[in-house]
Design a protein around this motif. Structure first.
Motif, PDB file in Angstrom:
ATOM      1  N   GLU A  94       3.229 -15.642   9.348  1.00 32.74           N
ATOM      2  CA  GLU A  94       3.402 -16.142   7.988  1.00 32.74           C
ATOM      3  C   GLU A  94       2.258 -17.065   7.568  1.00 32.74           C
ATOM      4  O   GLU A  94       1.752 -16.967   6.443  1.00 32.74           O
ATOM      5  CB  GLU A  94       4.745 -16.872   7.860  1.00 32.74           C
ATOM      6  CG  GLU A  94       5.942 -15.990   8.111  1.00 32.74           C
ATOM      7  CD  GLU A  94       6.330 -15.816   9.578  1.00 32.74           C
ATOM      8  OE1 GLU A  94       7.315 -15.107   9.840  1.00 32.74           O
ATOM      9  OE2 GLU A  94       5.660 -16.381  10.473  1.00 32.74           O
ATOM     10  N   GLU A 133       4.631  -8.227   3.520  1.00 29.49           N
ATOM     11  CA  GLU A 133       5.657  -8.708   4.443  1.00 29.49           C
ATOM     12  C   GLU A 133       4.979  -9.083   5.760  1.00 29.49           C
ATOM     13  O   GLU A 133       4.415  -8.225   6.449  1.00 29.49           O
ATOM     14  CB  GLU A 133       6.712  -7.630   4.674  1.00 29.49           C
ATOM     15  CG  GLU A 133       7.926  -8.120   5.390  1.00 29.49           C
ATOM     16  CD  GLU A 133       8.719  -9.171   4.609  1.00 29.49           C
ATOM     17  OE1 GLU A 133       9.199 -10.127   5.260  1.00 29.49           O
ATOM     18  OE2 GLU A 133       8.862  -9.065   3.370  1.00 29.49           O
ATOM     19  N   ARG A 145       3.293  -6.431  -2.701  1.00 30.81           N
ATOM     20  CA  ARG A 145       4.277  -7.097  -1.851  1.00 30.81           C
ATOM     21  C   ARG A 145       3.738  -7.045  -0.424  1.00 30.81           C
ATOM     22  O   ARG A 145       3.361  -5.981   0.064  1.00 30.81           O
ATOM     23  CB  ARG A 145       5.619  -6.400  -1.955  1.00 30.81           C
ATOM     24  CG  ARG A 145       6.722  -7.116  -1.240  1.00 30.81           C
ATOM     25  CD  ARG A 145       8.045  -6.383  -1.491  1.00 30.81           C
ATOM     26  NE  ARG A 145       9.132  -7.064  -0.850  1.00 30.81           N
ATOM     27  CZ  ARG A 145       9.945  -7.922  -1.453  1.00 30.81           C
ATOM     28  NH1 ARG A 145       9.788  -8.210  -2.718  1.00 30.81           N
ATOM     29  NH2 ARG A 145      10.926  -8.495  -0.785  1.00 30.81           N
ATOM     30  N   THR A 161       7.904 -13.201   3.113  1.00 32.38           N
ATOM     31  CA  THR A 161       7.541 -12.298   2.018  1.00 32.38           C
ATOM     32  C   THR A 161       6.567 -12.984   1.070  1.00 32.38           C
ATOM     33  O   THR A 161       6.840 -14.072   0.565  1.00 32.38           O
ATOM     34  CB  THR A 161       8.801 -11.842   1.256  1.00 32.38           C
ATOM     35  OG1 THR A 161       9.713 -11.260   2.185  1.00 32.38           O
ATOM     36  CG2 THR A 161       8.443 -10.822   0.189  1.00 32.38           C
ATOM     37  N   GLN A 189       4.351 -16.797  -2.472  1.00 27.71           N
ATOM     38  CA  GLN A 189       5.288 -16.693  -1.368  1.00 27.71           C
ATOM     39  C   GLN A 189       6.673 -16.710  -1.996  1.00 27.71           C
ATOM     40  O   GLN A 189       7.039 -17.655  -2.692  1.00 27.71           O
ATOM     41  CB  GLN A 189       5.149 -17.833  -0.364  1.00 27.71           C
ATOM     42  CG  GLN A 189       6.069 -17.653   0.825  1.00 27.71           C
ATOM     43  CD  GLN A 189       5.788 -18.611   1.973  1.00 27.71           C
ATOM     44  OE1 GLN A 189       4.978 -19.532   1.861  1.00 27.71           O
ATOM     45  NE2 GLN A 189       6.457 -18.392   3.091  1.00 27.71           N
TER      46      GLN A 189
END
Length: 101
Positions: free
Chosen positions: A17, A11, A9, A49, A44
């Protein structure tokens, strides 16, 4: 048959992004060169995230991936684009459907 996997994961920091998305896109050619990475997905799942899921036929393949070029690149760049260290989980694959080779 794939037996083990990794689930990450990621972030993104605010405004980073696109950098994380770009990292995942540019990682694919390096992944294609890994003989034991049977399946790899850059994901995505929300505005900031992201994730990676990959699958391997055995522990040795997963270990080679963890010490490979993409992992090295992530270790070298995560502080620039991620708000926290990647969350990395090892997985045992109980069932899978993959394209026939």
């Amino acid at each position: 048959m794939v037996k083990v996997g990794l689930l990450l994961r990621l972030e993104a920091k605010p405004g980073k992004e696109a950098d994380v998305a770009d990292f995942l896109t540019k990682a694919l050619p390096l992944i294609l060169a890994e003989a034991d990475t049977t399946a790899w997905f850059g994901l995505q799942v929300g505005p900031s995230t992201f994730g990676i899921f990959d699958a391997f036929p055995h522990e040795a393949g997963r270990d080679a991936h963890i010490t490979g070029k993409v992992a090295d690149l992530l270790r070298a760049t995560w502080t620039d684009m991620l708000s926290c260290p990647p969350i990395i989980e090892k997985a045992s694959i109980l069932a899978a459907k993959l394209p026939e080779s």
